[in-house]
Scaffold this motif. Structure first.
Motif, mmCIF file in Angstrom:
data_model
loop_
_atom_site.group_PDB
_atom_site.id
_atom_site.type_symbol
_atom_site.label_atom_id
_atom_site.label_comp_id
_atom_site.label_asym_id
_atom_site.label_seq_id
_atom_site.Cartn_x
_atom_site.Cartn_y
_atom_site.Cartn_z
ATOM 1 N N LEU A 201 0.822 -1.201 0.000
ATOM 2 C CA LEU A 201 0.000 0.000 0.000
ATOM 3 C C LEU A 201 0.861 1.259 0.000
ATOM 4 O O LEU A 201 0.554 2.239 -0.690
ATOM 5 C CB LEU A 201 -0.942 -0.002 1.210
ATOM 6 N N GLU A 202 1.948 1.240 0.749
ATOM 7 C CA GLU A 202 2.832 2.403 0.802
ATOM 8 C C GLU A 202 3.541 2.617 -0.530
ATOM 9 O O GLU A 202 3.663 3.749 -1.014
ATOM 10 C CB GLU A 202 3.867 2.228 1.912
ATOM 11 N N LEU A 203 3.999 1.536 -1.164
ATOM 12 C CA LEU A 203 4.680 1.661 -2.450
ATOM 13 C C LEU A 203 3.732 2.167 -3.537
ATOM 14 O O LEU A 203 4.108 3.020 -4.353
ATOM 15 C CB LEU A 203 5.278 0.310 -2.863
ATOM 16 N N PHE A 204 2.505 1.651 -3.551
ATOM 17 C CA PHE A 204 1.535 2.116 -4.537
ATOM 18 C C PHE A 204 1.193 3.586 -4.300
ATOM 19 O O PHE A 204 1.033 4.359 -5.252
ATOM 20 C CB PHE A 204 0.265 1.258 -4.495
ATOM 21 N N ALA A 205 1.074 3.973 -3.043
ATOM 22 C CA ALA A 205 0.776 5.375 -2.720
ATOM 23 C C ALA A 205 1.920 6.284 -3.173
ATOM 24 O O ALA A 205 1.695 7.376 -3.718
ATOM 25 C CB ALA A 205 0.531 5.525 -1.224
ATOM 26 N N THR A 206 3.157 5.854 -2.945
ATOM 27 C CA THR A 206 4.323 6.635 -3.359
ATOM 28 C C THR A 206 4.368 6.761 -4.878
ATOM 29 O O THR A 206 4.673 7.828 -5.426
ATOM 30 C CB THR A 206 5.617 5.977 -2.848
ATOM 31 N N HIS A 207 4.042 5.672 -5.559
ATOM 32 C CA HIS A 207 4.009 5.653 -7.026
ATOM 33 C C HIS A 207 2.994 6.671 -7.545
ATOM 34 O O HIS A 207 3.288 7.456 -8.451
ATOM 35 C CB HIS A 207 3.652 4.236 -7.486
ATOM 36 N N ARG A 208 1.806 6.684 -6.965
ATOM 37 C CA ARG A 208 0.784 7.655 -7.388
ATOM 38 C C ARG A 208 1.202 9.081 -7.056
ATOM 39 O O ARG A 208 1.021 10.003 -7.853
ATOM 40 C CB ARG A 208 -0.553 7.359 -6.686
ATOM 41 N N ARG A 209 1.766 9.262 -5.869
ATOM 42 C CA ARG A 209 2.120 10.606 -5.406
ATOM 43 C C ARG A 209 3.199 11.229 -6.295
ATOM 44 O O ARG A 209 3.175 12.439 -6.533
ATOM 45 C CB ARG A 209 2.587 10.532 -3.952
ATOM 46 N N HIS A 210 4.112 10.414 -6.796
ATOM 47 C CA HIS A 210 5.177 10.926 -7.647
ATOM 48 C C HIS A 210 4.593 11.575 -8.902
ATOM 49 O O HIS A 210 4.941 12.706 -9.262
ATOM 50 C CB HIS A 210 6.132 9.790 -8.027
ATOM 51 N N ALA A 211 3.668 10.865 -9.565
ATOM 52 C CA ALA A 211 3.044 11.410 -10.768
ATOM 53 C C ALA A 211 2.212 12.644 -10.430
ATOM 54 O O ALA A 211 2.240 13.648 -11.161
ATOM 55 C CB ALA A 211 2.164 10.348 -11.424
ATOM 56 N N PHE A 212 1.485 12.591 -9.325
ATOM 57 C CA PHE A 212 0.647 13.721 -8.916
ATOM 58 C C PHE A 212 1.502 14.957 -8.637
ATOM 59 O O PHE A 212 1.164 16.073 -9.051
ATOM 60 C CB PHE A 212 -0.153 13.333 -7.673
ATOM 61 N N ASP A 213 2.622 14.767 -7.953
ATOM 62 C CA ASP A 213 3.491 15.900 -7.623
ATOM 63 C C ASP A 213 4.086 16.546 -8.860
ATOM 64 O O ASP A 213 4.226 17.777 -8.940
ATOM 65 C CB ASP A 213 4.616 15.447 -6.676
ATOM 66 N N ILE A 214 4.434 15.716 -9.850
ATOM 67 C CA ILE A 214 4.970 16.270 -11.100
ATOM 68 C C ILE A 214 3.905 17.103 -11.805
ATOM 69 O O ILE A 214 4.173 18.219 -12.279
ATOM 70 C CB ILE A 214 5.473 15.134 -12.015
ATOM 71 N N LEU A 215 2.695 16.591 -11.847
ATOM 72 C CA LEU A 215 1.616 17.293 -12.541
ATOM 73 C C LEU A 215 1.222 18.590 -11.852
ATOM 74 O O LEU A 215 0.812 19.560 -12.489
ATOM 75 C CB LEU A 215 0.383 16.392 -12.648
ATOM 76 N N THR A 216 1.321 18.606 -10.527
ATOM 77 C CA THR A 216 0.899 19.783 -9.776
ATOM 78 C C THR A 216 2.060 20.706 -9.406
ATOM 79 O O THR A 216 1.857 21.722 -8.749
ATOM 80 C CB THR A 216 0.163 19.367 -8.480
ATOM 81 N N GLY A 217 3.281 20.326 -9.819
ATOM 82 C CA GLY A 217 4.431 21.170 -9.575
ATOM 83 C C GLY A 217 4.884 21.208 -8.129
ATOM 84 O O GLY A 217 5.495 22.181 -7.679
ATOM 85 N N LYS A 218 4.600 20.141 -7.377
ATOM 86 C CA LYS A 218 4.986 20.134 -5.964
ATOM 87 C C LYS A 218 6.385 19.558 -5.784
ATOM 88 O O LYS A 218 6.906 18.877 -6.624
ATOM 89 C CB LYS A 218 3.973 19.294 -5.166
#
Length: 218
Positions: A201-218
């Motif tokens: 669950l943590e690895l999948f969350a990190t995987h999603r967060r990476h793409a989200f952060d790139i898209l949102t400029g975080k």
């Protein structure tokens, strides 16, 4: 019109579905980036069909979230807004958490083998667009392995939009994408096979967060 109590025979897959497949593939291959116009006249000429099937195909793609239509602009490939990105991320997280838990609890060996096979295909991806297809294939395999029909249908309802989400992510930052994504997914698959729910669950969350952060400029 059908008679009361009678079921209308199903029609075979039509030309509009095939046209929708061709346009969808062109979007996913990068021929029509987000914001591009999808002109009926040009598409009908390129595909060798009349404008009717093209119009129907564009309506199908609009229902999938891949296209948007405005009266003064016609149809365009969807450009994801900040709200679109946020909603897709949270919905994907909710679906994925259940999928991961179910895979760990009850996935058959062949389901996990399909997940591993999707990872192996990533090593052969020639470019970013092919890698995104492999990424989607991986998640297809995870949802299939979960063995939950309605969960799989919920994923399929947003699948094209997630594909567009990932293409948009690559458009923002492609550096290192081809090199990093296969290893990320090997780790995800390994966590599923190990049956470690918390780690997965943590690895999948990190995987999603990476793409989200790139898209949102975080």
């Amino acid at each position: 019109m059908s008679e009361p109590g009678r079921v209308v025979p199903a029609r075979r897959r039509g030309l509009a579905d095939e046209v929708a497949d061709r346009i969808r593939d062109a979007i996913f291959d990068g021929a029509y980036p987000p914001g591009s116009q999808l002109r009926e006249v040009e598409l009908s000429a390129a595909l060798g069909v009349s404008r009717g099937p093209v119009r129907e195909a564009l309506l199908r793609l609009e229902r999938e979230g891949l296209a948007r239509s405005e009266w003064h602009r016609g149809a365009t490939v969807t450009s994801l807004s900040e709200q679109d990105v946020a909603e897709l991320d949270t919905l994907r997280a909710a679906l994925e958490q259940l999928a991961v838990a179910l895979v760990i609890d009850r996935a058959p060996a062949e389901g996990l083998a399909d997940v591993d096979a999707a990872v192996a295909r990533m090593a052969r991806a020639a470019d970013e667009h092919e890698m995104v297809r492999c990424d989607i294939d991986f998640h297809d395999a995870v949802y299939a392995a979960a063995g939950h029909r309605r969960l799989l249908e919920a994923w399929q309802a947003i699948r094209s939009q997630v594909h567009l989400f990932l293409l948009t992510r690559v458009g923002v930052e492609a550096d290192g994408y081809l090199a990093a994504i296969p290893e990320e997914h090997r780790q995800l698959a390994a966590a599923l096979r190990a049956g470690d729910r918390e780690a997965a669950l943590e690895l999948f969350a990190t995987h999603r967060r990476h793409a989200f952060d790139i898209l949102t400029g975080k």
